[in-house]
Design a protein around this motif. Structure first.
Motif: not given
Length: 176
Positions: A14-19, A24-32
């Motif tokens: 579902p699109l909701r899960v993809q978003l 979460v991936l963008l947040a992890a990359i930004g925090l790292t």
């Protein structure tokens, strides 16, 4: 016609899960990235503070060279901080003179070769590993004069002063 299994999984998700996964991936990359930047900046700042303190320590007279402090000491020992510090007096060839070495907290001393001592005289602080286990050291060497043992003759010597980077390492590990 072959079907790509990853593409079919993406099509069924579902699109909701993809978003949510994308956020979460963008947040992890930004925090790292932010964590790496902050850790690098803090370490650089702390090493700069050690260098500043080390330059001030190197301006003190070597032990037994006069300029006694108010308590009758020579102004360079005992050390006034709880961190690991080291000093030594070496000949102009870079060989440390036995009996002219002091270290606090029984830390492994810096691993300094005569060539490093000789070539560092008059230059800024540099980093060397510990002679054994332990944190690296920031070292500064300056040319000064001292009385020859048992003689009124003044000879040129190299005054080696070092501060352990153990506190810097501990602080950055806590931050990480």
């Amino acid at each position: 016609m072959s079907r790509n299994p990853a593409r079919s999984l993406l099509a069924r998700t579902p699109l909701r899960v993809q978003l949510v996964v994308a956020v979460v991936l963008l947040a992890a990359i930004g925090l790292t990235a932010t964590g790496l930047l902050v850790t690098t900046q803090i370490r650089g700042y702390l090493v700069g503070q050690v260098d500043k303190d080390l330059q001030q320590l190197a301006q003190r007279p070597p032990p037994n060279q006069g300029n006694g402090g108010p308590d009758g000491s020579d102004g360079s020992a005992p050390f006034e901080t709880s961190r690991d510090e080291y000093y030594a007096i070496a000949t102009t060839s870079g060989k440390v003179i036995p009996g002219n070495v002091q270290s606090t907290n029984k830390a492994d001393p810096p691993a300094l070769s005569p060539g490093q001592i000789r070539s560092a005289a008059g230059h800024g602080p540099f980093t060397v590993p510990a002679d054994g286990r332990g944190a690296s050291w920031r070292v500064v060497v300056r040319l000064t004069q001292a009385h020859a043992p048992g003689s009124p003759v003044v000879v040129p010597v190299l005054y080696v002063r070092a501060v352990s980077l153990a506190d810097v390492v501990n602080t950055t590990h806590r931050l990480v």
